[in-house]
Design an enzyme around this catalytic site. Structure first.
Site, PDB file in Angstrom:
ATOM      1  N   SER A 123     -10.866  30.537  16.729  1.00 40.08           N
ATOM      2  CA  SER A 123     -11.721  31.631  16.485  1.00 40.08           C
ATOM      3  C   SER A 123     -10.907  33.096  16.877  1.00 40.08           C
ATOM      4  O   SER A 123     -10.282  32.865  17.991  1.00 40.08           O
ATOM      5  CB  SER A 123     -13.103  31.746  16.752  1.00 40.08           C
ATOM      6  OG  SER A 123     -13.575  33.143  16.511  1.00 40.08           O
ATOM      7  N   TYR A 136     -19.575  30.997  22.658  1.00 41.33           N
ATOM      8  CA  TYR A 136     -18.745  30.952  21.785  1.00 41.33           C
ATOM      9  C   TYR A 136     -17.361  31.060  22.197  1.00 41.33           C
ATOM     10  O   TYR A 136     -16.168  30.368  21.807  1.00 41.33           O
ATOM     11  CB  TYR A 136     -19.074  31.585  20.560  1.00 41.33           C
ATOM     12  CG  TYR A 136     -18.379  31.278  19.279  1.00 41.33           C
ATOM     13  CD1 TYR A 136     -18.702  30.223  18.603  1.00 41.33           C
ATOM     14  CD2 TYR A 136     -17.482  32.119  18.841  1.00 41.33           C
ATOM     15  CE1 TYR A 136     -17.975  29.912  17.472  1.00 41.33           C
ATOM     16  CE2 TYR A 136     -16.723  31.909  17.444  1.00 41.33           C
ATOM     17  CZ  TYR A 136     -17.171  30.804  16.836  1.00 41.33           C
ATOM     18  OH  TYR A 136     -16.264  30.591  15.581  1.00 41.33           O
TER      19      TYR A 136
END
Length: 224
Positions: A123, A136
């Protein structure tokens, strides 16, 4: 080409499975729930290493081998470190990072035989962290490091590509408090467009490496 895709029941994983089928290849989906489409699939919680490994072996044997693995499964739990329950925080790392490692580990014997390819999904938050996203970001930073290490370990044996996607129009943001949902100005990408980048990487000939791909909206706030 037989392509195993984690998280293939929704979001980027589903878009990738569909793109793979359109290419004339075969999709084999691992997800915590059954896909609504008629893909060959196995259900598994990727936070559980034994379940993840069993699902990979089951699908690989059913397919008669694997040519590629795409690790698109991912979850999130927003909030400051002190506010997110420890079990929830650790579950994000288990699914996103340790689940990726478990799937790749189980797939390696098949990929080495086929001189296949791995595409991992990190990401933009795995390169540039944001507040209230420590779980995350930690997991995706880990995926970046894992993938770069695999590229060194497996050179000459298995192709390795790191995909770094930005925000996409998927159900990933569903159920979040409003403060953690992207606004209308975010300009999120269609996951089908990102899936095309994955298909491109998968289609490279042996020895031609796409090491890293960043695919994000031109308004992405976490890039560069």
């Amino acid at each position: 080409m037989n392509v195993l895709i984690t998280g293939g029941a929704s979001g980027l994983g589903l878009a990738t499975a569909e793109a793979v089928e359109k290419e004339g290849w075969r999709s084999f989906v691992v997800d915590v729930r059954e896909p609504s489409q008629r893909f060959e699939h196995a259900t598994a919680d990727l936070a559980d290493r034994e379940q993840a490994e069993r699902a990979v072996r089951e699908l690989a044997e059913r397919a008669g081998g694997l040519d590629a693995v795409v690790t698109a499964a991912g979850i999130d739990r927003c909030g400051r470190l002190e506010d997110v329950p420890a079990d929830d925080w650790e579950q994000v790392v288990k699914v996103n990072l340790l689940g990726t490692a478990s799937v790749v580990r189980a797939a390696l014997p098949y990929l080495k035989r086929s001189r296949g390819r791995i595409v991992t999904c990190a990401s933009t938050l795995g390169l540039r962290p944001l507040s209230d996203a420590s779980a995350y970001s930690a997991s995706k930073f880990g995926v970046v490091g894992l993938t770069r290490a695999l590229a060194v370990e497996l050179r000459g044996e298995v192709g390795v590509t790191l995909l770094v996607p930005g925000g996409m129009r998927t159900g990933f943001f569903d159920g979040r408090p409003e403060q953690y949902k992207p606004g209308p100005e975010a300009g999120l990408n269609d996951p089908a467009d990102v899936a095309q980048a994955i298909v491109f990487a998968l289609g490279r000939p042996v020895g031609c490496e796409i090491r890293e791909l960043v695919v994000c909206p031109d308004t992405e706030t976490s890039w560069p």
